[in-house]
Design a protein around this motif. Structure first.
Motif, PDB file in Angstrom:
ATOM      1  N   TYR A  58       0.832  -1.194   0.000  1.00 35.24           N
ATOM      2  CA  TYR A  58       0.000   0.000   0.000  1.00 35.24           C
ATOM      3  C   TYR A  58       0.872   1.251   0.000  1.00 35.24           C
ATOM      4  CZ  TYR A  58       0.906  -0.320   5.058  1.00 35.24           C
ATOM      5  OH  TYR A  58       1.506  -0.425   6.285  1.00 35.24           O
ATOM      6  N   PHE A  59       0.245   2.380  -0.321  1.00 36.12           N
ATOM      7  CA  PHE A  59       0.946   3.656  -0.295  1.00 36.12           C
ATOM      8  C   PHE A  59       0.906   4.220   1.116  1.00 36.12           C
ATOM      9  CE2 PHE A  59      -0.390   3.679  -4.855  1.00 36.12           C
ATOM     10  CZ  PHE A  59       0.883   3.531  -5.361  1.00 36.12           C
ATOM     11  N   ASP A  60       2.028   4.811   1.527  1.00 33.33           N
ATOM     12  CA  ASP A  60       2.138   5.303   2.896  1.00 33.33           C
ATOM     13  C   ASP A  60       3.004   6.555   2.921  1.00 33.33           C
ATOM     14  OD1 ASP A  60       1.914   5.435   5.643  1.00 33.33           O
ATOM     15  OD2 ASP A  60       3.027   3.597   6.047  1.00 33.33           O
ATOM     16  N   GLU A  61       2.652   7.472   3.783  1.00 31.63           N
ATOM     17  CA  GLU A  61       3.446   8.688   3.936  1.00 31.63           C
ATOM     18  C   GLU A  61       4.224   8.682   5.250  1.00 31.63           C
ATOM     19  OE1 GLU A  61      -0.336  11.246   5.668  1.00 31.63           O
ATOM     20  OE2 GLU A  61       0.420  11.667   3.676  1.00 31.63           O
ATOM     21  N   ARG A  62       4.017   7.658   6.059  1.00 33.33           N
ATOM     22  CA  ARG A  62       4.634   7.618   7.385  1.00 33.33           C
ATOM     23  C   ARG A  62       6.072   7.130   7.343  1.00 33.33           C
ATOM     24  NH1 ARG A  62       1.346   3.413  10.313  1.00 33.33           N
ATOM     25  NH2 ARG A  62       1.503   2.502   8.248  1.00 33.33           N
ATOM     26  N   ASP A  63       6.835   7.557   8.338  1.00 30.65           N
ATOM     27  CA  ASP A  63       8.170   7.050   8.618  1.00 30.65           C
ATOM     28  C   ASP A  63       8.102   6.396   9.991  1.00 30.65           C
ATOM     29  OD1 ASP A  63       9.511   8.005   6.323  1.00 30.65           O
ATOM     30  OD2 ASP A  63       9.696   9.990   7.224  1.00 30.65           O
ATOM     31  N   LEU A  64       8.266   5.091  10.029  1.00 26.54           N
ATOM     32  CA  LEU A  64       8.203   4.361  11.292  1.00 26.54           C
ATOM     33  C   LEU A  64       9.605   4.001  11.763  1.00 26.54           C
ATOM     34  CD1 LEU A  64       5.245   1.959  10.407  1.00 26.54           C
ATOM     35  CD2 LEU A  64       5.144   4.168  11.576  1.00 26.54           C
ATOM     36  N   ASP A  65       9.774   3.866  13.053  1.00 30.38           N
ATOM     37  CA  ASP A  65      11.070   3.534  13.623  1.00 30.38           C
ATOM     38  C   ASP A  65      11.567   2.209  13.054  1.00 30.38           C
ATOM     39  OD1 ASP A  65      13.274   3.897  15.339  1.00 30.38           O
ATOM     40  OD2 ASP A  65      12.370   2.558  16.822  1.00 30.38           O
ATOM     41  N   GLY A  66      12.769   2.210  12.509  1.00 29.33           N
ATOM     42  CA  GLY A  66      13.368   0.999  11.976  1.00 29.33           C
ATOM     43  C   GLY A  66      13.060   0.715  10.521  1.00 29.33           C
ATOM     44  N   ASP A  67      12.294   1.590   9.862  1.00 26.38           N
ATOM     45  CA  ASP A  67      11.992   1.383   8.445  1.00 26.38           C
ATOM     46  C   ASP A  67      13.260   1.352   7.605  1.00 26.38           C
ATOM     47  OD1 ASP A  67       9.247   1.284   8.693  1.00 26.38           O
ATOM     48  OD2 ASP A  67       8.885   3.311   7.942  1.00 26.38           O
ATOM     49  N   ALA A  68      13.277   0.449   6.634  1.00 25.56           N
ATOM     50  CA  ALA A  68      14.325   0.447   5.613  1.00 25.56           C
ATOM     51  C   ALA A  68      13.706   1.065   4.371  1.00 25.56           C
ATOM     52  CB  ALA A  68      14.800  -0.977   5.322  1.00 25.56           C
ATOM     53  N   VAL A  69      14.368   2.070   3.814  1.00 26.14           N
ATOM     54  CA  VAL A  69      13.843   2.792   2.657  1.00 26.14           C
ATOM     55  C   VAL A  69      14.825   2.664   1.512  1.00 26.14           C
ATOM     56  CG1 VAL A  69      13.075   5.031   1.785  1.00 26.14           C
ATOM     57  CG2 VAL A  69      12.719   4.455   4.189  1.00 26.14           C
ATOM     58  N   ARG A  70      14.308   2.308   0.349  1.00 28.36           N
ATOM     59  CA  ARG A  70      15.135   2.227  -0.859  1.00 28.36           C
ATOM     60  C   ARG A  70      14.467   3.045  -1.939  1.00 28.36           C
ATOM     61  NH1 ARG A  70      17.310  -3.443  -2.424  1.00 28.36           N
ATOM     62  NH2 ARG A  70      18.691  -2.072  -3.532  1.00 28.36           N
ATOM     63  N   ASP A  71      15.273   3.592  -2.814  1.00 30.51           N
ATOM     64  CA  ASP A  71      14.762   4.374  -3.928  1.00 30.51           C
ATOM     65  C   ASP A  71      14.988   3.597  -5.226  1.00 30.51           C
ATOM     66  OD1 ASP A  71      15.460   6.560  -6.215  1.00 30.51           O
ATOM     67  OD2 ASP A  71      13.901   7.279  -4.851  1.00 30.51           O
ATOM     68  N   PHE A  72      13.937   3.481  -6.009  1.00 34.18           N
ATOM     69  CA  PHE A  72      14.012   2.823  -7.309  1.00 34.18           C
ATOM     70  C   PHE A  72      13.566   3.823  -8.362  1.00 34.18           C
ATOM     71  CE2 PHE A  72      13.663  -0.597  -4.277  1.00 34.18           C
ATOM     72  CZ  PHE A  72      14.562  -1.524  -4.756  1.00 34.18           C
ATOM     73  N   ASP A  73      14.538   4.539  -8.916  1.00 36.88           N
ATOM     74  CA  ASP A  73      14.270   5.516  -9.973  1.00 36.88           C
ATOM     75  C   ASP A  73      13.172   6.501  -9.571  1.00 36.88           C
ATOM     76  OD1 ASP A  73      14.762   6.701 -12.415  1.00 36.88           O
ATOM     77  OD2 ASP A  73      13.368   5.397 -13.502  1.00 36.88           O
ATOM     78  N   GLY A  74      13.288   7.028  -8.348  1.00 37.39           N
ATOM     79  CA  GLY A  74      12.337   8.022  -7.870  1.00 37.39           C
ATOM     80  C   GLY A  74      11.142   7.468  -7.118  1.00 37.39           C
ATOM     81  N   VAL A  75      11.029   6.160  -7.028  1.00 41.87           N
ATOM     82  CA  VAL A  75       9.938   5.533  -6.278  1.00 41.87           C
ATOM     83  C   VAL A  75      10.504   5.014  -4.965  1.00 41.87           C
ATOM     84  CG1 VAL A  75       8.297   3.616  -6.215  1.00 41.87           C
ATOM     85  CG2 VAL A  75       8.648   4.889  -8.339  1.00 41.87           C
ATOM     86  N   GLY A  76       9.969   5.502  -3.867  1.00 40.93           N
ATOM     87  CA  GLY A  76      10.407   5.045  -2.560  1.00 40.93           C
ATOM     88  C   GLY A  76       9.715   3.752  -2.178  1.00 40.93           C
ATOM     89  N   LEU A  77      10.491   2.784  -1.708  1.00 41.49           N
ATOM     90  CA  LEU A  77       9.955   1.508  -1.231  1.00 41.49           C
ATOM     91  C   LEU A  77      10.344   1.366   0.232  1.00 41.49           C
ATOM     92  CD1 LEU A  77       8.571  -1.232  -1.909  1.00 41.49           C
ATOM     93  CD2 LEU A  77      10.862  -2.109  -2.351  1.00 41.49           C
ATOM     94  N   VAL A  78       9.366   1.098   1.089  1.00 42.54           N
ATOM     95  CA  VAL A  78       9.575   1.039   2.530  1.00 42.54           C
ATOM     96  C   VAL A  78       9.231  -0.355   3.047  1.00 42.54           C
ATOM     97  CG1 VAL A  78       8.927   2.070   4.745  1.00 42.54           C
ATOM     98  CG2 VAL A  78       8.874   3.459   2.678  1.00 42.54           C
ATOM     99  N   VAL A  79      10.111  -0.869   3.918  1.00 43.90           N
ATOM    100  CA  VAL A  79       9.872  -2.149   4.589  1.00 43.90           C
ATOM    101  C   VAL A  79      10.089  -1.922   6.079  1.00 43.90           C
ATOM    102  CG1 VAL A  79      10.554  -4.570   4.799  1.00 43.90           C
ATOM    103  CG2 VAL A  79      10.732  -3.421   2.581  1.00 43.90           C
ATOM    104  N   ASP A  80       9.112  -2.327   6.894  1.00 45.21           N
ATOM    105  CA  ASP A  80       9.274  -2.164   8.342  1.00 45.21           C
ATOM    106  C   ASP A  80      10.234  -3.222   8.878  1.00 45.21           C
ATOM    107  OD1 ASP A  80       7.583  -4.472   9.787  1.00 45.21           O
ATOM    108  OD2 ASP A  80       6.515  -3.838   7.977  1.00 45.21           O
ATOM    109  N   LYS A  81      10.779  -2.961  10.056  1.00 46.61           N
ATOM    110  CA  LYS A  81      11.826  -3.823  10.605  1.00 46.61           C
ATOM    111  C   LYS A  81      11.331  -5.232  10.918  1.00 46.61           C
ATOM    112  CE  LYS A  81      11.314  -2.060  15.317  1.00 46.61           C
ATOM    113  NZ  LYS A  81      11.992  -1.335  16.375  1.00 46.61           N
TER     114      LYS A  81
END
Length: 121
Positions: free
Chosen positions: A58-81
């Protein structure tokens, strides 16, 4: 009371979740359609489904503690810890064929999955 959020940038190509160029383009198109540039794609693993675990995408605007964030050609992908160990090495793609349309997840950590492909163990 102010909380701090730790966001890490994972750049090792062999680790974490990969997003194919096709999937990144689809995410970009969906965000443009919504007129939003402040959202990132979040993938998570939750208990449930017939095999034990289900994917949430899903789309999310939050930053959660421990999130891993990667950028793929301008698209942010977030995975929680908590989800990261289940998703290490997984690839998110997008299929648009006569047989299937939607995001797909190829996860080498899945020991088994249900017939519909929505849950895994």
């Amino acid at each position: 009371m102010t909380s701090t959020t730790t966001v890490t940038e994972d750049t090792a190509p062999a680790q974490g979740v990969q997003l194919t160029d096709v999937a990144a383009a689809k995410v970009r198109a969906l965000l443009e359609q919504e007129g939003r540039d402040d959202l990132r794609l979040r993938i998570a693993v939750q208990p449930g489904g017939c095999s034990g675990l289900i994917y949430q995408l899903y789309f999310d605007e939050r930053d959660l503690d421990g999130d891993a964030v990667r950028d793929f050609d301008g698209v942010g992908l977030v995975v929680d810890k908590m989800s990261a160990p289940y998703l290490d090495g997984a690839t998110i793609d997008f299929a648009d064929t006569i047989e299937k349309q939607g995001f797909t997840i190829d996860n080498p950590n899945a020991g088994s999955s249900c017939a519909c492909g929505d849950s895994f163990s």
